[in-house]
Design a protein around this motif. Structure first.
Motif, PDB file in Angstrom:
ATOM      1  N   ILE A  30      -2.268 -10.605  -5.678  1.00  0.00           N
ATOM      2  CA  ILE A  30      -1.750  -9.738  -6.737  1.00  0.00           C
ATOM      3  C   ILE A  30      -1.465 -10.636  -7.938  1.00  0.00           C
ATOM      4  CG2 ILE A  30       0.220  -8.301  -7.422  1.00  0.00           C
ATOM      5  CD1 ILE A  30       0.586  -7.605  -4.440  1.00  0.00           C
ATOM      6  N   GLN A  31      -1.749 -10.136  -9.137  1.00  0.00           N
ATOM      7  CA  GLN A  31      -1.375 -10.872 -10.352  1.00  0.00           C
ATOM      8  C   GLN A  31      -0.198 -10.129 -10.998  1.00  0.00           C
ATOM      9  OE1 GLN A  31      -2.695 -13.724 -11.593  1.00  0.00           O
ATOM     10  NE2 GLN A  31      -4.262 -13.923  -9.986  1.00  0.00           N
ATOM     11  N   ILE A  32       0.884 -10.831 -11.270  1.00  0.00           N
ATOM     12  CA  ILE A  32       2.005 -10.191 -11.965  1.00  0.00           C
ATOM     13  C   ILE A  32       2.390 -11.036 -13.174  1.00  0.00           C
ATOM     14  CG2 ILE A  32       3.657 -11.243 -10.330  1.00  0.00           C
ATOM     15  CD1 ILE A  32       5.507  -8.811 -10.945  1.00  0.00           C
ATOM     16  N   THR A  58       0.027   3.262  -0.646  1.00  0.00           N
ATOM     17  CA  THR A  58       1.476   3.341  -0.853  1.00  0.00           C
ATOM     18  C   THR A  58       1.969   1.980  -1.320  1.00  0.00           C
ATOM     19  OG1 THR A  58       1.687   4.999   0.879  1.00  0.00           O
ATOM     20  CG2 THR A  58       3.706   3.861   0.214  1.00  0.00           C
ATOM     21  N   LEU A  59       2.581   1.965  -2.499  1.00  0.00           N
ATOM     22  CA  LEU A  59       3.181   0.739  -3.023  1.00  0.00           C
ATOM     23  C   LEU A  59       4.687   0.831  -2.861  1.00  0.00           C
ATOM     24  CD1 LEU A  59       1.045   0.350  -6.265  1.00  0.00           C
ATOM     25  CD2 LEU A  59       0.650  -0.672  -4.007  1.00  0.00           C
ATOM     26  N   ILE A  60       5.312  -0.313  -2.726  1.00  0.00           N
ATOM     27  CA  ILE A  60       6.751  -0.311  -2.456  1.00  0.00           C
ATOM     28  C   ILE A  60       7.408  -1.428  -3.250  1.00  0.00           C
ATOM     29  CG2 ILE A  60       6.551  -1.807  -0.413  1.00  0.00           C
ATOM     30  CD1 ILE A  60       8.700   0.023   0.916  1.00  0.00           C
ATOM     31  N   LEU A 138       8.745  -6.039  -8.937  1.00  0.00           N
ATOM     32  CA  LEU A 138       7.725  -6.168  -7.884  1.00  0.00           C
ATOM     33  C   LEU A 138       7.224  -4.826  -7.376  1.00  0.00           C
ATOM     34  CD1 LEU A 138       8.950  -9.072  -5.571  1.00  0.00           C
ATOM     35  CD2 LEU A 138       6.754  -8.916  -6.762  1.00  0.00           C
ATOM     36  N   LEU A 139       5.908  -4.736  -7.219  1.00  0.00           N
ATOM     37  CA  LEU A 139       5.256  -3.634  -6.509  1.00  0.00           C
ATOM     38  C   LEU A 139       4.180  -4.258  -5.638  1.00  0.00           C
ATOM     39  CD1 LEU A 139       4.487  -0.783  -9.096  1.00  0.00           C
ATOM     40  CD2 LEU A 139       5.977  -0.623  -7.086  1.00  0.00           C
ATOM     41  N   VAL A 191       4.698 -12.735  -1.561  1.00  0.00           N
ATOM     42  CA  VAL A 191       5.760 -11.857  -2.077  1.00  0.00           C
ATOM     43  C   VAL A 191       7.126 -12.305  -1.550  1.00  0.00           C
ATOM     44  CG1 VAL A 191       6.675  -9.487  -1.998  1.00  0.00           C
ATOM     45  CG2 VAL A 191       4.256  -9.888  -2.543  1.00  0.00           C
ATOM     46  N   GLU A 192       7.178 -12.766  -0.297  1.00  0.00           N
ATOM     47  CA  GLU A 192       8.462 -13.216   0.254  1.00  0.00           C
ATOM     48  C   GLU A 192       9.003 -14.407  -0.536  1.00  0.00           C
ATOM     49  OE1 GLU A 192       9.599 -13.098   4.611  1.00  0.00           O
ATOM     50  OE2 GLU A 192       8.970 -15.184   4.419  1.00  0.00           O
TER      51      GLU A 192
END
Ligand SMILES: [Zn+2]
Length: 642
Positions: A30-32, A58-60, A138-139, A191-192
């Protein structure tokens, strides 16, 4: 519990996590891009590109934030959400049950979903500085362990603002003060780890290297609202370097590639102390480190959060580790996660020179006395304050009867008890330091990693230091109802808790600093009241003298013994009633009504202090003695940037 960890029980998972890392790198990240240029307007923006396949997705966004011990994810502040693919806007719908989830359907042929979102930021921010906690932006796909989702972060900050973070920048250019308009790219992480890697940024920025001989490298990054504050005093920097040396000597291992203490000095951005594996987010007032009195108040903040890199981040109670930020965390072992950190943080603060051994003892006396005068312990165990942690943050009327997250301070006394008991059982040849090397150093030096443990492992490791019935020791003090605080550590340490008629020296120093939480006179241990500066009652000690006089939180004392209320008038009245029979006469306002109350109390003012018991081993002094040679006032400070 991580699905891998479930099989590994509380044991090591080093091999498995390497597998997970390989899996993560096989996917496209993912690029953020986090845009903080609107920070002074209390807004962050993000553009997120997510690799997707066609069909429902589904994104969270995070709900259970590690270290918060509660479902505090800022989903309510995430606004302006817009999903696009190939230039087309895609409709979305929030999940009806899990409000942190966004459902949408990806059209055929689309491989990248673009999300734009804004975040309204109301804490850890001011005109001159901001803290980015990535969960604000974050998504990511729901249902996948967050450590298995690769992500590459980038950052844009206001022109001229410096940046402090444990993330590794990969784009060239000026660092840590990016050029105007520049986007700084960081190395791919997951992400963690990204959630665990906050960023501070601010106009008045300093980065100082600490203890240069220690590897890996340590820094303190400081931003402030006023230009002079972020340039920390040489004595603070010396103590910080001592802290790094003392922690290295105490723990004998590390679990990070680099460590950044992130510090904000602001009366606007709020207080904070949040642990991360390779950094910590610390927030104090504008003048929090400007002089020795303020420094004393914050003495144990940085050492506490630093200790969490080992105890809490690397070693995590099995119920407090969840693979997805969505499953509720279980707090039962917080008396280790927080309680042992509270103890070690205070010990390290003394060893590093943030406070003297006498100041350490004075603060310990306050902690012990407050716990001993917490009547809620008559019905609620320390363990229950941990199990219920997520609903016990914050203050409430009758706080002492409810209890708060007391596992912090209870843990401090518990681990002092364990430390002095080990010293007693081994003729002072071993101590809790030996336990920490075993418990926090399993696997030697490692990358940022979470290795879970359970109660049995604690008992096992304590027994490896000195055989004892440690299971019973811990159960007795944690699960049982104990109407009295655990004072055994103080007594085994060569001291006893006594009460005198004036505050101890440390308390007098701290009381002189404005902005205390309970600004009124200290009369909790005498008449049983906590007061605001204007005589408003914050709390009434259950079954204490003021409770017996039917006083209640929220009421306001208007007059004392015929005089208009002042802190001095109340203290005089408490002293005057000593040894006599006349009650203390009060006029009290409750809502719009006024009434009188009489407090039948005759023991005078009472303040806690530790008194040395001659002829006993002085383990408290041994505990606060530095393990390394302390650095005194340095000739000059090192500045890494402007
Ligand atoms: Zn903590």
């Amino acid at each position: 519990m991580h699905r891998f960890l479930r099989f590994a029980q509380a044991g090591m998972v080093l091999g498995l996590s390497v597998l997970a890392l390989h899996a993560a790198h096989a996917q496209k990240p993912i690029q953020i891009v986090a845009d903080l240029t609107d920070a002074p307007r209390r807004l962050f923006h993000a553009d997120v590109d997510l690799p997707v396949a066609s069909g429902p997705v589904t994104l969270i966004t995070p709900q259970w934030i590690p270290g918060e011990h509660m479902p505090a994810g800022p989903v309510a502040s995430i606004v302006g959400v817009r999903f696009t693919a190939n230039g087309q806007t895609l409709p979305w719908r929030r999940d009806d049950v899990n409000l942190y989830e966004f459902h949408l359907t990806i059209p055929k042929g689309v491989t990248t979903l673009h999300a734009h979102l804004d975040s309204i930021v109301t804490s850890r921010i001011s005109q001159k500085l901001a803290v980015l906690e990535w969960e604000r932006l974050l998504l990511y796909p729901a249902g996948t362990p967050v450590r298995d989702i690769p992500i590459q972060p980038s950052l844009k900050v206001p022109a001229g603002w410096g940046v402090g973070t444990a993330l590794t920048p990969v784009s060239s250019g000026s660092w840590p003060v990016p050029a105007q308009g520049a986007v700084t790219r960081f190395a791919v992480t997951n992400v963690e780890q990204l959630q665990d890697s906050p960023v501070i940024t601010g106009q008045y920025f300093h980065e100082f290297p600490l203890a240069p001989e220690i590897s890996p490298r340590h820094y303190i990054d400081v931003v402030s609202d006023e230009p002079e504050d972020s340039n920390l005093r040489p004595s603070v920097l010396a103590a910080m370097s001592n802290l790094v040396r003392e922690a290295s000597a105490l723990y004998g291992s590390h679990h990070y590639h680099v460590y950044h203490f992130l510090l904000t000095l602001s009366d606007v951005a709020g207080g904070e102390g949040l642990e991360h594996g390779q950094s910590s987010d610390n927030g104090v007032g504008e003048k929090g480190f400007a002089d020795s009195a303020h420094e004393l108040r914050e003495a144990a903040l940085l050492s506490h959060e630093f200790t969490h890199s080992w105890n809490g981040k690397y070693r995590r109670p099995v119920g407090l580790y969840q693979p997805d930020f969505a499953t509720p965390q279980q707090g039962a072992l917080l008396w280790v996660y927080e309680g042992m950190t509270e103890y070690l943080g205070d010990v390290l603060a003394a060893r590093a020179g943030f406070e003297t051994p006498a100041q350490y003892r004075d603060r310990l006396a306050e902690t012990a006395a407050n716990l001993d005068y917490t009547p809620g312990r008559d019905w609620r165990s320390t363990e229950d304050t941990a199990v219920a942690a997520s609903v016990l943050r914050g203050y409430s009327p009758w706080f002492n009867w409810r209890r708060g997250q007391d596992y912090y301070e209870e843990g401090e006394l518990l681990w002092l008890d364990a430390d002095t008991l080990i010293r007693k059982l081994t003729q002072n040849k071993k101590s809790l330091d030996d336990f920490e090397k075993i418990f926090l150093g399993k696997g030697g030096n490692t990358s940022p990693l979470i290795v879970t443990y359970d109660f049995n492992e604690l008992v096992q490791d304590l027994n490896a230091v000195v055989p004892y019935d440690w299971a019973a020791f811990l159960h007795d003090r944690i699960d049982q109802i104990n109407p009295r605080a655990d004072l055994a550590g103080i007594e085994q340490g060569g001291y006893k808790l006594v009460y005198q008629d004036k505050p101890n020296a440390t308390e007098r120093t701290l009381a002189a600093i404005p902005g205390r939480y309970f600004a009124g006179p200290s009369c909790w241990l005498s008449i049983g009241l906590r007061l605001g500066h204007d005589g408003t009652i914050s709390d009434v000690r259950w079954n204490g003298p003021a409770d017996k006089a039917r006083l209640a939180p929220g009421e306001k004392i208007i007059a004392v013994d015929g005089q208009i209320y002042s802190a001095d008038a109340l203290r005089r009245a408490i002293r005057a009633a000593k040894g006599g029979t006349d009650p203390i006469h009060l006029i009290v306002q409750a809502d719009s009504f006024v009434s009188t109350a009489e407090i039948d109390y005759h023991d005078g003012e009472r303040f806690p202090v530790l008194e040395r018991v001659d002829g006993t081993p002085d383990y408290l002094d041994d505990i606060t003695r530095p393990l390394t040679t302390p650095e005194k006032a340095p000739a000059e400070e090192t500045k890494a940037s402007k």
